[in-house]
Design an enzyme around this catalytic site. Structure first.
Site, PDB file in Angstrom:
ATOM      1  N   GLN A  80       0.885  -1.391  -0.060  1.00  8.57           N
ATOM      2  CA  GLN A  80       0.020   0.037   0.016  1.00  8.57           C
ATOM      3  C   GLN A  80       0.839   1.235   0.096  1.00  8.57           C
ATOM      4  OE1 GLN A  80      -3.206   0.599  -0.648  1.00  8.57           O
ATOM      5  NE2 GLN A  80      -3.744  -1.488  -0.583  1.00  8.57           N
ATOM      6  N   SER A  81       1.980   1.262  -0.705  1.00  9.78           N
ATOM      7  CA  SER A  81       2.837   2.341  -0.647  1.00  9.78           C
ATOM      8  C   SER A  81       2.235   3.551  -1.356  1.00  9.78           C
ATOM      9  CB  SER A  81       4.115   1.965  -1.304  1.00  9.78           C
ATOM     10  OG  SER A  81       4.862   3.014  -1.657  1.00  9.78           O
ATOM     11  N   ASN A  82       2.294   4.886  -0.814  1.00 11.54           N
ATOM     12  CA  ASN A  82       1.787   6.084  -1.324  1.00 11.54           C
ATOM     13  C   ASN A  82       2.876   6.432  -2.600  1.00 11.54           C
ATOM     14  OD1 ASN A  82      -0.632   6.601   0.248  1.00 11.54           O
ATOM     15  ND2 ASN A  82       0.734   6.578   1.860  1.00 11.54           N
ATOM     16  N   ALA A  84       4.593   4.445  -4.189  1.00 13.98           N
ATOM     17  CA  ALA A  84       4.732   3.694  -5.473  1.00 13.98           C
ATOM     18  C   ALA A  84       3.626   4.367  -6.419  1.00 13.98           C
ATOM     19  CB  ALA A  84       4.535   2.478  -5.285  1.00 13.98           C
TER      20      ALA A  84
END
Ligand SMILES: *Cc1c(COP(=O)(O)O)cnc(C)c1O
Length: 331
Positions: A80-82, A84
């Protein structure tokens, strides 16, 4: 903006955001806490695919990638990387191929977590998403991808941190503007890979602002985060040709909880408080824990009612949608 041009003009930059982001007074939040004067720096409104702090770093990271002639970008993050998601959007906008190597750093593998929120947007934005577990799978994926510009997790190297050197100079301009707060005693920001806080420490020193940066740990404990931050402050100061700033900053992990991406009661309360007093959307992993830190420091009397505080809203709201159990409970 003049100072920013001077200091950062020699670095290639791809403009991706809407600048400056607003600096807004949060009067109802201040009143709910019984002071201090709180202002919100709205980096949730950077304008790139739901916004967030990585947009500023990516302007310099991808500016450099383009200048070096890269056609492919690889970066890393949690599922759930912002970071990325914003990299995927920036690459789409610049016509670069985006390869995301995402790892299960939060102990969750349910369908919602792996298909909604940020990762849904990664796919929508045309990135090639791979879930990699461990170093062997990462090395194999990098071999398959071939030549590429490799951006570190969180976009946190000295080049990425330039975005937050610029952000501090942007804040300096807003403080002094008509209707601005005039001064700031502290800046509170969620800290994981530390490029945001490092850039702010360097930029605030360059601008001559004596504000203390309160770096609130959300990824690793204070000793590890602090070592990362100090190294990056030094590298970033070197890159812009400044002496290492002696500025006042502090790394705190009192609101970290049991680990990265794991909700805490203080986070949930702070996310609700910001939503219900100001209509602001924080996130459960980063800005919500930083807000818990702000609330905690005010309640403990560490931040006085006479102070002026800037809460740096680093974005992350897509994360809300993968933590429904935390936010749909009645309170
Ligand atoms: C990445 C991120 C942070 C932390 O920024 P670092 O520069 O990695 O310390 C804070 N908030 C949000 C919403 C983020 O996505």
């Amino acid at each position: 903006m003049g100072a920013m041009t001077d200091l950062l003009a020699r670095f290639p930059r791809a403009v991706l955001g809407h600048w400056p982001t607003p600096l807004e007074r949060a009067e109802r939040l201040s009143a709910a806490l019984g002071g201090p004067e709180i202002w919100i720096k709205r980096d949730d409104c950077t304008g790139l695919a739901i916004g967030g702090n990585k947009t500023r770093k990516l302007e310099f990271l991808l500016g450099r990638a383009l200048a070096e002639g890269h056609g492919t970008v690889v970066t890393f993050g949690a599922v759930q990387s912002n970071h990325a998601r914003q990299t995927a959007a920036a690459c789409a906008r610049l016509g670069l191929r985006c390869e995301l190597l995402l790892s299960r750093s939060v102990p969750r593998d349910d369908a919602l977590y792996e298909t909604s929120g940020n990762v849904l947007l990664d796919h929508l934005l045309g990135a090639n998403v791979r879930i990699v577990d461990g170093i062997d799978e990462t090395v194999k994926a990098l071999e398959e991808i071939g030549p590429a510009c490799v951006i570190p997790p969180g976009g946190s190297n000295a080049t990425g941190a330039l975005g937050y050197v610029g952000a501090a100079l942007e804040l300096a301009g807003q403080l002094a503007a008509p209707g601005g707060p005039g001064r700031v005693d502290r800046v509170v920001a969620a800290t994981s890979t530390a490029g945001t806080s490092a850039g702010l420490v360097v930029g605030l020193a360059h601008a001559g602002l004596p504000a203390r940066v309160e770096a609130i740990c959300v990824y690793e404990p204070a000793d590890v985060t602090s070592a990362t931050l100090e190294a990056l402050v030094e590298e970033t100061a070197d890159l812009v040709g400044m002496a290492r700033p002696t500025g006042d900053h502090r790394v705190r992990d009192d609101w970290f909880g049991a680990g990265y991406g794991l909700p805490t009661a203080a986070m949930t309360e702070a996310v609700r408080l910001f939503a219900r007093t100001e209509g602001l959307l924080l996130d459960p992993v980063y800005s919500g824990k930083a807000a818990a830190g702000l609330v905690g420091m005010v309640r403990a009397g560490e931040i006085g009612a006479d102070e002026t505080v800037v809460f740096w809203h680093t974005g992350g709201s897509p994360g809300l949608f993968v933590y429904p159990e935390v936010f749909t409970e009645p309170s």
